[in-house]
Scaffold this motif. Structure first.
Motif, short mmCIF file in Angstrom:
data_model
loop_
_atom_site.label_atom_id
_atom_site.label_comp_id
_atom_site.label_asym_id
_atom_site.label_seq_id
_atom_site.Cartn_x
_atom_site.Cartn_y
_atom_site.Cartn_z
N ASP A 46 0.84 -1.20 0.00
CA ASP A 46 0.00 0.00 0.00
C ASP A 46 0.88 1.26 0.00
OD1 ASP A 46 -1.76 2.07 0.57
OD2 ASP A 46 -2.98 0.87 1.93
N TYR A 47 0.76 2.05 -1.08
CA TYR A 47 1.56 3.27 -1.20
C TYR A 47 0.74 4.54 -0.89
CZ TYR A 47 4.68 0.11 -3.74
OH TYR A 47 5.50 -0.94 -4.10
N LEU A 77 7.63 10.65 -16.03
CA LEU A 77 7.38 11.44 -14.81
C LEU A 77 6.36 12.54 -15.07
CD1 LEU A 77 11.07 11.76 -13.54
CD2 LEU A 77 9.35 10.06 -12.89
N SER A 78 5.51 12.79 -14.06
CA SER A 78 4.48 13.83 -14.17
C SER A 78 3.97 14.12 -12.77
CB SER A 78 3.32 13.35 -15.05
OG SER A 78 2.55 12.37 -14.36
N ASP A 79 2.97 15.00 -12.66
CA ASP A 79 2.34 15.25 -11.36
C ASP A 79 1.76 13.97 -10.76
OD1 ASP A 79 2.89 17.91 -11.58
OD2 ASP A 79 0.89 18.49 -12.27
N ARG A 80 1.51 12.99 -11.63
CA ARG A 80 0.89 11.74 -11.16
C ARG A 80 1.87 10.57 -11.12
NH1 ARG A 80 -5.06 11.56 -13.78
NH2 ARG A 80 -5.32 13.74 -14.33
N ALA A 81 3.15 10.88 -11.31
CA ALA A 81 4.16 9.82 -11.30
C ALA A 81 5.44 10.36 -10.67
CB ALA A 81 4.43 9.31 -12.71
N ASP A 82 5.57 10.15 -9.37
CA ASP A 82 6.74 10.63 -8.62
C ASP A 82 7.90 9.64 -8.77
OD1 ASP A 82 7.88 12.38 -6.33
OD2 ASP A 82 8.11 10.31 -5.61
N GLU A 83 9.08 10.17 -9.04
CA GLU A 83 10.23 9.30 -9.32
C GLU A 83 10.62 8.44 -8.12
OE1 GLU A 83 14.62 9.38 -11.42
OE2 GLU A 83 13.59 11.28 -11.05
N GLU A 84 10.69 9.03 -6.93
CA GLU A 84 11.09 8.24 -5.75
C GLU A 84 10.09 7.12 -5.45
OE1 GLU A 84 12.15 10.44 -2.23
OE2 GLU A 84 13.40 11.82 -3.41
N LEU A 85 8.81 7.43 -5.59
CA LEU A 85 7.79 6.40 -5.37
C LEU A 85 7.90 5.29 -6.40
CD1 LEU A 85 4.25 7.87 -4.55
CD2 LEU A 85 5.60 6.27 -3.20
N PHE A 86 8.18 5.69 -7.64
CA PHE A 86 8.35 4.71 -8.72
C PHE A 86 9.53 3.78 -8.42
CE2 PHE A 86 10.48 3.86 -12.93
CZ PHE A 86 9.64 2.83 -13.31
#
Length: 311
Positions: A124-125, A154-163
């Motif tokens: 769960d993120y 990457l975008s407002d809906r795709a965070d690099e660290e979370l990815f």
């Protein structure tokens, strides 16, 4: 490990309309003059016809009816909040729009289990929402499951660290880049990776024109070729017709089908269609209302189920 599955989860909408909360960075959404009732009814018809077509080719479709409350205009796109994996793990994701967070329903997991699938763990993120960090499932992440590579624009809906955290948790190699579309003569980030690329068993459909950085483009191409994918390039105009928003599924007799909207299919040229058909049959369906108001297409409506069967 398999790239495609025979089972998909779909959520039949209850309140479908243009979501004002997502329109701020989803440039695929458009307003129409139709009444809310007309829009909703057409979306129901498009959804039902899509389900019928998938069942006719032998795809196992788990249909869950959306609830009228809370208000979830984008519930028809479940792949953004949940993903199901071969190791029995389920990913649950942080969503950019507040009303999209209401789409997450525990009973959906129970319904999937009642269809004979085993869920061993939930990753769960969603706590990342407190820090205004987002990663919208297989909208933000396009998976090459066999080669353990994950692609993310990457975008407002795709965070690099979370990815990167997702890639560590699910054991994927991260391929990170930026992808853009022209909006009123300005290059703006594409809201979801899965509108500009799709990865199938033996090929990939991708809008390379959306990757402005030459080095990043080269890197993406290198990874796709290393993984043995034939690259089918689409133009930015075709991407706007949802030609990147496709998903390959397994029909009966282990026959692969590339699923897309009729809008996407009509945007392809004969050479592209011939190349796809070398690898896979094509299934297309009319999703005009869902595409126009929702800004998502066929792939967004399908949450693939790769979970192991209950013993």
């Amino acid at each position: 490990m398999s790239q495609i599955t025979n089972t998909v989860l779909m959520i039949r909408p209850a309140n479908f309309r243009m979501n004002e909360q997502t329109a701020i960075n989803n440039y695929f959404q458009e307003t129409t003059q139709d009444s809310a009732e007309e829009i909703a009814n057409r979306a129901f018809d498009e959804f039902d016809e899509f389900v019928q077509k998938l069942k006719m080719i032998g795809v196992n479709v788990i249909v869950v009816q959306d609830t009228t409350a809370p208000d979830t205009p984008d519930a028809v796109f479940p792949n953004n909040w949940i993903s199901f994996h071969e190791n029995g793990e389920v990913g649950v994701y942080p969503m950019f729009a507040e009303n999209r967070r209401l789409e997450r329903r525990e009973d959906v997991l129970s319904i999937v289990e009642s269809n004979g699938f085993a869920i061993n763990d939930i990753v769960d993120y969603t706590e990342a929402e407190d820090e205004k960090l987002f990663l919208e499932g297989t909208g933000s992440i396009v998976l090459d499951r066999v080669n353990h590579k994950a692609y993310c624009a990457l975008s407002d809906r795709a965070d690099e660290e979370l990815f990167i955290e997702f890639c560590e948790d699910f054991e994927y190699f991260p391929v990170v880049f930026s992808a853009y579309q022209t909006v009123e003569n300005i290059r703006k980030p594409i809201y979801h990776t899965n509108v500009m690329m799709a990865i199938a068993e033996t090929f990939a459909v991708i809008c390379l024109d959306a990757i402005d950085d030459k080095k990043e483009k080269k890197e993406v191409v290198k990874h796709l070729k290393e993984s043995g994918k034939e690259i089918i390039a689409i133009t930015e105009a075709q991407m706007h017709q949802f030609a990147g928003n496709m998903l390959q599924v397994m029909g009966s007799d282990n026959r692969p089908f590339l699923v897309m909207s009729t809008t996407a299919y009509k945007s392809l040229n004969q050479e592209q269609i011939t190349t796809i058909e070398k690898h896979s049959k094509i299934l297309h369906t009319n999703l005009e209302t869902i595409e126009t108001c929702g800004g998502g297409s066929a792939r967004c409506m399908l949450a693939e189920v790769f979970l192991p069967k209950e013993v």
